[in-house]
Design a protein around this motif. Structure first.
Motif, PDB file in Angstrom:
ATOM      1  N   ARG A   3      46.958  29.789 100.238  1.00 55.63           N
ATOM      2  CA  ARG A   3      46.353  30.847 101.055  1.00 55.63           C
ATOM      3  C   ARG A   3      44.854  30.636 101.073  1.00 55.63           C
ATOM      4  NH1 ARG A   3      50.629  33.088  98.398  1.00 55.63           N
ATOM      5  NH2 ARG A   3      52.029  34.348  99.680  1.00 55.63           N
ATOM      6  N   LEU A   4      44.278  30.615 102.271  1.00 53.58           N
ATOM      7  CA  LEU A   4      42.875  30.239 102.398  1.00 53.58           C
ATOM      8  C   LEU A   4      42.064  31.356 103.037  1.00 53.58           C
ATOM      9  CD1 LEU A   4      41.299  27.634 101.786  1.00 53.58           C
ATOM     10  CD2 LEU A   4      41.636  26.957 104.128  1.00 53.58           C
ATOM     11  N   VAL A   5      40.975  31.734 102.359  1.00 55.59           N
ATOM     12  CA  VAL A   5      40.053  32.743 102.889  1.00 55.59           C
ATOM     13  C   VAL A   5      38.745  32.026 103.216  1.00 55.59           C
ATOM     14  CG1 VAL A   5      38.766  34.852 102.344  1.00 55.59           C
ATOM     15  CG2 VAL A   5      41.068  34.532 101.425  1.00 55.59           C
ATOM     16  N   ALA A   6      38.266  32.165 104.450  1.00 52.65           N
ATOM     17  CA  ALA A   6      37.020  31.480 104.827  1.00 52.65           C
ATOM     18  C   ALA A   6      35.913  32.509 105.031  1.00 52.65           C
ATOM     19  CB  ALA A   6      37.222  30.675 106.105  1.00 52.65           C
ATOM     20  N   ILE A   7      34.710  32.161 104.564  1.00 55.04           N
ATOM     21  CA  ILE A   7      33.544  33.034 104.726  1.00 55.04           C
ATOM     22  C   ILE A   7      32.677  32.437 105.835  1.00 55.04           C
ATOM     23  CG2 ILE A   7      31.521  33.990 103.565  1.00 55.04           C
ATOM     24  CD1 ILE A   7      32.985  33.594 100.891  1.00 55.04           C
ATOM     25  N   VAL A   8      32.402  33.233 106.888  1.00 54.63           N
ATOM     26  CA  VAL A   8      31.552  32.739 107.980  1.00 54.63           C
ATOM     27  C   VAL A   8      30.392  33.717 108.210  1.00 54.63           C
ATOM     28  CG1 VAL A   8      33.487  31.592 109.129  1.00 54.63           C
ATOM     29  CG2 VAL A   8      32.840  33.884 109.845  1.00 54.63           C
ATOM     30  N   GLY A   9      29.404  33.249 108.948  1.00 55.00           N
ATOM     31  CA  GLY A   9      28.265  34.110 109.276  1.00 55.00           C
ATOM     32  C   GLY A   9      27.014  33.278 109.439  1.00 55.00           C
ATOM     33  N   ARG A  10      25.971  33.906 109.991  1.00 49.06           N
ATOM     34  CA  ARG A  10      24.730  33.155 110.182  1.00 49.06           C
ATOM     35  C   ARG A  10      24.052  32.936 108.822  1.00 49.06           C
ATOM     36  NH1 ARG A  10      20.602  36.724 109.749  1.00 49.06           N
ATOM     37  NH2 ARG A  10      21.174  38.933 109.894  1.00 49.06           N
ATOM     38  N   LEU A  18      28.378  35.950  97.969  1.00 48.12           N
ATOM     39  CA  LEU A  18      29.726  36.534  98.061  1.00 48.12           C
ATOM     40  C   LEU A  18      30.756  35.553  97.497  1.00 48.12           C
ATOM     41  CD1 LEU A  18      31.662  38.765  98.955  1.00 48.12           C
ATOM     42  CD2 LEU A  18      31.730  37.733 101.224  1.00 48.12           C
ATOM     43  N   PHE A  19      30.589  34.276  97.828  1.00 48.59           N
ATOM     44  CA  PHE A  19      31.494  33.244  97.306  1.00 48.59           C
ATOM     45  C   PHE A  19      31.484  33.261  95.770  1.00 48.59           C
ATOM     46  CE2 PHE A  19      31.943  28.968  95.568  1.00 48.59           C
ATOM     47  CZ  PHE A  19      33.179  28.591  96.064  1.00 48.59           C
ATOM     48  N   ASN A  20      30.269  33.306  95.192  1.00 52.95           N
ATOM     49  CA  ASN A  20      30.152  33.341  93.726  1.00 52.95           C
ATOM     50  C   ASN A  20      30.832  34.572  93.153  1.00 52.95           C
ATOM     51  OD1 ASN A  20      28.634  31.052  93.798  1.00 52.95           O
ATOM     52  ND2 ASN A  20      26.668  32.074  93.593  1.00 52.95           N
ATOM     53  N   ARG A  21      30.654  35.692  93.824  1.00 57.93           N
ATOM     54  CA  ARG A  21      31.236  36.955  93.343  1.00 57.93           C
ATOM     55  C   ARG A  21      32.770  36.866  93.366  1.00 57.93           C
ATOM     56  NH1 ARG A  21      29.994  40.988  90.365  1.00 57.93           N
ATOM     57  NH2 ARG A  21      27.887  40.863  91.189  1.00 57.93           N
ATOM     58  N   ASP A  56      33.424  28.568 101.448  1.00 58.73           N
ATOM     59  CA  ASP A  56      32.180  29.049 102.059  1.00 58.73           C
ATOM     60  C   ASP A  56      31.787  28.033 103.124  1.00 58.73           C
ATOM     61  OD1 ASP A  56      29.590  29.655 102.733  1.00 58.73           O
ATOM     62  OD2 ASP A  56      28.739  29.221 100.765  1.00 58.73           O
ATOM     63  N   THR A  57      32.065  28.366 104.387  1.00 57.57           N
ATOM     64  CA  THR A  57      31.854  27.364 105.449  1.00 57.57           C
ATOM     65  C   THR A  57      30.383  26.995 105.582  1.00 57.57           C
ATOM     66  OG1 THR A  57      31.604  29.058 107.120  1.00 57.57           O
ATOM     67  CG2 THR A  57      33.810  28.159 106.801  1.00 57.57           C
ATOM     68  N   GLY A  58      29.492  27.871 105.150  1.00 61.56           N
ATOM     69  CA  GLY A  58      28.059  27.574 105.234  1.00 61.56           C
ATOM     70  C   GLY A  58      27.717  26.302 104.498  1.00 61.56           C
ATOM     71  N   GLY A  59      28.543  25.942 103.536  1.00 57.34           N
ATOM     72  CA  GLY A  59      28.275  24.738 102.761  1.00 57.34           C
ATOM     73  C   GLY A  59      28.427  23.472 103.565  1.00 57.34           C
ATOM     74  N   LEU A  87      36.374  36.188 106.603  1.00 55.28           N
ATOM     75  CA  LEU A  87      35.385  37.211 106.258  1.00 55.28           C
ATOM     76  C   LEU A  87      34.109  36.908 107.035  1.00 55.28           C
ATOM     77  CD1 LEU A  87      35.818  37.427 102.353  1.00 55.28           C
ATOM     78  CD2 LEU A  87      36.956  38.768 104.128  1.00 55.28           C
ATOM     79  N   PHE A  88      33.733  37.819 107.915  1.00 53.56           N
ATOM     80  CA  PHE A  88      32.534  37.638 108.749  1.00 53.56           C
ATOM     81  C   PHE A  88      31.409  38.459 108.114  1.00 53.56           C
ATOM     82  CE2 PHE A  88      30.639  39.021 113.118  1.00 53.56           C
ATOM     83  CZ  PHE A  88      29.544  38.203 112.907  1.00 53.56           C
ATOM     84  N   VAL A  89      30.449  37.742 107.495  1.00 58.27           N
ATOM     85  CA  VAL A  89      29.402  38.433 106.730  1.00 58.27           C
ATOM     86  C   VAL A  89      28.191  38.716 107.618  1.00 58.27           C
ATOM     87  CG1 VAL A  89      27.979  38.352 104.635  1.00 58.27           C
ATOM     88  CG2 VAL A  89      30.183  37.187 104.674  1.00 58.27           C
ATOM     89  N   VAL A  90      27.734  39.984 107.598  1.00 54.29           N
ATOM     90  CA  VAL A  90      26.515  40.370 108.329  1.00 54.29           C
ATOM     91  C   VAL A  90      25.588  41.066 107.335  1.00 54.29           C
ATOM     92  CG1 VAL A  90      27.589  40.564 110.611  1.00 54.29           C
ATOM     93  CG2 VAL A  90      27.693  42.500 109.048  1.00 54.29           C
ATOM     94  N   ASP A  91      24.343  41.235 107.733  1.00 57.12           N
ATOM     95  CA  ASP A  91      23.335  41.793 106.827  1.00 57.12           C
ATOM     96  C   ASP A  91      23.030  43.229 107.243  1.00 57.12           C
ATOM     97  OD1 ASP A  91      20.981  42.567 105.601  1.00 57.12           O
ATOM     98  OD2 ASP A  91      20.066  40.572 105.715  1.00 57.12           O
ATOM     99  N   ILE A  92      23.353  44.167 106.346  1.00 56.49           N
ATOM    100  CA  ILE A  92      23.233  45.589 106.687  1.00 56.49           C
ATOM    101  C   ILE A  92      21.776  45.991 106.879  1.00 56.49           C
ATOM    102  CG2 ILE A  92      23.022  46.695 104.414  1.00 56.49           C
ATOM    103  CD1 ILE A  92      25.549  48.374 105.300  1.00 56.49           C
TER     104      ILE A  92
END
Length: 437
Positions: A3-10, A18-21, A56-59, A87-92
């Protein structure tokens, strides 16, 4: 399938944090310096009994000062094609930027579950600000702080809830699965073709021709197993084509879906950092290992001395795990490839070993008496009873003792070495657990 969870975002929204957490590591280097290893963008996590891989796709982005839209497009496309939950990460603090809109636009077209993660809610004051992110059209945003962990539990509950049920593929679970992994052009496709005696994968010298993981059933010469061929794993600074992105994730998937990995090392190039990275992904997944030094027919110096030196170098780079087979051969000339298969089957059998409890206790108690655990602060550890865990994927030994927390790593290594001395666990990692009686 894993099962694969991908983190995306600018950039700079806190993807690595988030990846570390989630993976509970400090592995992803949080400042994006060029050349951070691939291994650090891949980890495993468990929540409510469900094990998942996190990427973490940013990598994988090309390290340019200003990250172009097309690079982000690639990351997002990669996540859509390969991940089970995105997971689409944005900055609040910054609200919605043009780039966020752009990413949302691509994500709205996928049928995969997408969760908007409003990060940097560090003081719970910005709860009201999360409402703005409904405008992205991707459902309820989850406000969290990746830095201090606020809100991550609710987020993970949602991930588990939206994780699709995995239908089992039509693959016989009794048969071992071998993944052939290695850097591009180490000869993975040639090895599969030599085994299959057919050009089922086009072999060319272009790195990245193998795009998919392919299961092939091998049933001849008395062998019966599945081969998982994988796309090559590339070094980060070379990952600039979409093909390369895919190859990395697919290789991770192939390793996860196998029992034993046959790691190809190119004899003409020696062992490189990338080989060590692939090895660490195999280790993280606790898989069996056979190392094939391929293209040995092209090596300049084939003396026994050079073989010993090459072997010693490999074991040194892969330490502390050194109890695995190394075979020198050639996929092209078919030199020793049947030996590779036989060895992989032996390693698979070693992973399934069961040692009777009485034999385990009689043998190991003598070793423990000969060299008892050192006293800590005047307290003596007494190991009373040893047993093997039934049904584990990896040989797992449980030591019942009075003070499990005082058993330190050097002593664990001593016990592991003794177990390996008495029983054949060549090629497989083992787990040792210490429990109070």
């Amino acid at each position: 399938m894993g099962r694969l969870v991908a983190i995306v975002g600018r950039p700079n929204v806190g993807k690595s944090t988030l990846f570390n957490r989630l993976t509970q590591t400090r592995a992803a280097i949080v400042n994006d310096t060029s050349g951070t290893t691939r291994d650090r963008q891949y980890g495993k996590m468990e929540w409510n009994g469900l094990e998942m891989s996190v990427v973490d796709t940013g990598g994988w982005v090309v390290n340019s000062e200003d990250i172009f839209e097309e690079e982000i497009n690639k990351q997002v496309q990669l996540a859509i094609d390969e991940a089970d939950v995105i997971l689409f990460v944005v900055d609040i603090k910054n609200g919605i930027t043009d780039l966020d809109d752009h990413v949302a636009d691509i994500l709205r077209r996928t049928s995969k579950p997408v969760i908007v993660v409003a990060n940097k809610d560090d003081n719970n004051q910005s709860m009201y600000a999360e409402a703005e992110f409904y405008a992205l059209g991707l459902g309820q945003p989850f406000s969290i702080s990746a830095a201090n962990g606020n809100g991550t539990g609710d987020l993970l509950d949602e991930v588990v809830k939206r994780m699709p049920d995995k239908a089992d593929e039509a693959i016989d679970d009794e048969l071992p699965r071998f993944a052939i992994v290695g850097r591009p052009n180490a000869g993975k496709s040639s090895l599969v073709n030599s085994l299959m005696d057919e050009q089922r994968n086009i072999v060319t010298d272009i790195a990245g021709t193998t795009r998919d993981s392919i299961y092939s059933r091998y049933n001849k010469f008395g062998f019966d197993f599945y081969l998982v061929d994988t796309a090559g794993i590339r070094k980060k600074n070379k990952v600039n084509e979409d093909i390369e992105y895919y190859s990395v994730l697919r290789s991770i998937r192939a390793i996860e879906n196998s029992d034993v990995c046959i790691l190809l090392i190119d004899a003409t190039r020696g062992i490189e950092a990338q080989d060590v990275n692939i090895f660490s992904i195999i280790q993280k997944n606790r898989k069996g290992l056979v190392v094939l030094v391929n293209k040995w027919d092209l090596a300049q110096n084939k003396t026994q001395q050079s073989i010993d030196h090459f072997e010693a170098t490999i074991r040194e780079r892969f330490a502390p795990f050194t109890d695995f087979p190394i075979i020198f051969g050639s996929a092209l000339t078919k030199q020793r490839i049947h030996k590779v298969l036989q060895t992989a089957i032996d390693v698979h059998n070693n992973r399934r070993i069961t040692i009777p409890t009485s034999q385990l206790n009689n043998t190991l108690q003598a070793d423990i008496q000969a060299y008892p655990p050192p006293a800590v602060k005047g307290k003596y550890v007494k190991i009373k009873y040893i047993t093997m865990l039934k049904g584990a994927h990896v040989p797992t030994f449980i030591f019942f003792c009075n003070l499990p927390q005082w058993v330190k790593d050097p002593y664990k290594r001593y016990l592991e070495n003794k177990i390996r001395e008495h029983w054949n666990l060549h090629g497989t990692v083992i787990n040792l657990f210490f429990r109070e009686k």
